[in-house]
Scaffold this motif. Structure first.
Motif, PDB file in Angstrom:
ATOM      1  N   GLU A  30       0.800  -1.213   0.000  1.00  0.00           N
ATOM      2  CA  GLU A  30       0.000   0.000   0.000  1.00  0.00           C
ATOM      3  C   GLU A  30       0.839   1.274   0.000  1.00  0.00           C
ATOM      4  N   ARG A  35       2.167   0.441  -7.816  1.00  0.00           N
ATOM      5  CA  ARG A  35       1.167  -0.284  -8.586  1.00  0.00           C
ATOM      6  C   ARG A  35       1.269  -1.772  -8.307  1.00  0.00           C
ATOM      7  N   SER A  36       0.137  -2.454  -8.458  1.00  0.00           N
ATOM      8  CA  SER A  36       0.102  -3.883  -8.161  1.00  0.00           C
ATOM      9  C   SER A  36       1.116  -4.651  -8.995  1.00  0.00           C
ATOM     10  N   ILE A  57      -5.211  -6.695   3.666  1.00  0.00           N
ATOM     11  CA  ILE A  57      -5.543  -6.101   2.374  1.00  0.00           C
ATOM     12  C   ILE A  57      -7.037  -6.275   2.107  1.00  0.00           C
ATOM     13  N   ASP A  58      -7.675  -5.250   1.580  1.00  0.00           N
ATOM     14  CA  ASP A  58      -9.113  -5.352   1.313  1.00  0.00           C
ATOM     15  C   ASP A  58      -9.362  -6.376   0.211  1.00  0.00           C
ATOM     16  N   ARG A  61      -8.396  -5.595  -3.512  1.00  0.00           N
ATOM     17  CA  ARG A  61      -6.950  -5.635  -3.773  1.00  0.00           C
ATOM     18  C   ARG A  61      -6.425  -7.069  -3.672  1.00  0.00           C
ATOM     19  N   THR A  62      -6.951  -7.835  -2.736  1.00  0.00           N
ATOM     20  CA  THR A  62      -6.551  -9.238  -2.617  1.00  0.00           C
ATOM     21  C   THR A  62      -6.815  -9.984  -3.922  1.00  0.00           C
ATOM     22  N   HIS A  64      -7.235  -8.720  -6.892  1.00  0.00           N
ATOM     23  CA  HIS A  64      -6.423  -8.159  -7.975  1.00  0.00           C
ATOM     24  C   HIS A  64      -5.002  -8.709  -7.930  1.00  0.00           C
ATOM     25  N   LEU A  65      -4.409  -8.715  -6.738  1.00  0.00           N
ATOM     26  CA  LEU A  65      -3.049  -9.226  -6.596  1.00  0.00           C
ATOM     27  C   LEU A  65      -2.984 -10.718  -6.918  1.00  0.00           C
TER      28      LEU A  65
END
Length: 278
Positions: A30, A35-36, A57-58, A61-62, A64-65
């Motif tokens: 964060e 960027r991811s 991590i929300d 985002r979880t 996405h990663l």
């Protein structure tokens, strides 16, 4: 590798990991302006790598990663550290995560989750190390298992069509393995007349290597290769799941795609297939 901003979580995971597991580092996710994709690119390459995403991590985002990891780093084993809600389980299935660490899980559950993920990562490292020498442009091997607890549900239809479709895009780089060792019918679905079967490959013993295992395959006009089931149930008796799994591992060093057709029910060979599926 732990993707988190929570230093306390990193310390806790380090103490729980036990011997044989090295927490390489905690990678903050964060940081302003990060960027991811940059986070994923910062993960070291080489060796058996497990990447734990979370716990602070929300969900967006979880997901996405985790999906970036699946796309950009198929050579790592992904573990999600989050409450196992239906949304988290959906993400885990989508990206092929090797486990979920619940925030309030016991120490033993966390250790067991990490142990399984490390074992999977070690297999990936072994397969990809042999399949992708330095400078090779060959993609990471994908192992696809077609599984159902019941017979007669169409597993062979699905697995052979997957193999044929993949071969259209990657001719000569697909192998299908018939793990319904007593009553396999991949050879009939593809109208083959195999000279050798899994029984021959297993009984060749410890001398079998990645090159020799290809000698037991049958080729199909679509440029799919097939390792057929034994010609009769008696020949399937005594085929150890560990030895069969080792044959699959060898094939994974030689082909971009390995498709595993399994038998009805969940026997040791099917469990081995599930365990190897990427």
């Amino acid at each position: 590798m732990l993707l988190t901003d929570d230093e306390t979580a990193a310390d806790g995971l380090r103490s729980l990991a036990g011997t044989g597991v090295n927490l390489v580092e905690r990678l903050p996710v964060e940081i302003e302006g990060t960027r991811s994709k940059n986070v994923i690119c910062a993960i070291p390459t080489g060796g058996a790598m497990v990447v734990v995403v979370g716990p602070d991590i929300d969900l967006v985002r979880t997901g996405h990663l985790a999906r970036l990891l699946e796309t950009m780093r198929p050579d790592v084993a992904v573990v999600l550290w989050a409450e196992p809600t239906s949304e988290v389980l959906t993400i885990a299935v989508d990206v092929g995560a090797r486990g979920i660490i619940a925030p309030h899980g016991s120490e033993e559950e966390v250790r067991e989750c990490l142990r399984k993920a490390v074992e999977f990562a070690e297999r990936l490292a072994g397969v990809n190390g042999a399949a992708n020498p330095a400078g090779s442009s060959v993609d990471v091997c994908r192992v696809i298992a077609v599984v159902s607890p019941k017979g007669g549900t169409g597993k062979t239809t699905v697995s052979t069509n997957i193999a044929l479709t993949l071969a259209a895009a990657a001719p000569g780089e697909v192998v299908i393995v018939d793990l319904d060792l007593q009553f396999g019918d991949v050879e009939y679905a593809l109208r083959l007349q195999p000279e050798y079967s899994m029984a021959d490959a297993v009984r060749s013993g410890t001398s079998l290597d990645a090159t020799e295992v290809k000698g037991y395959l049958t080729s199909h006009p679509s440029q799919v290769y097939v390792l057929c089931a034994p010609p009769n149930p008696a020949e399937a008796d005594g085929l150890d799941a560990v030895a069969v799994g080792q044959v699959v591992d060898l094939l994974a060093t030689q082909f971009r795609y390995v498709v595993l057709d399994t038998g009805g029910g969940i026997d040791d060979h099917t469990l081995s297939a599930i365990d190897r599926a990427t």
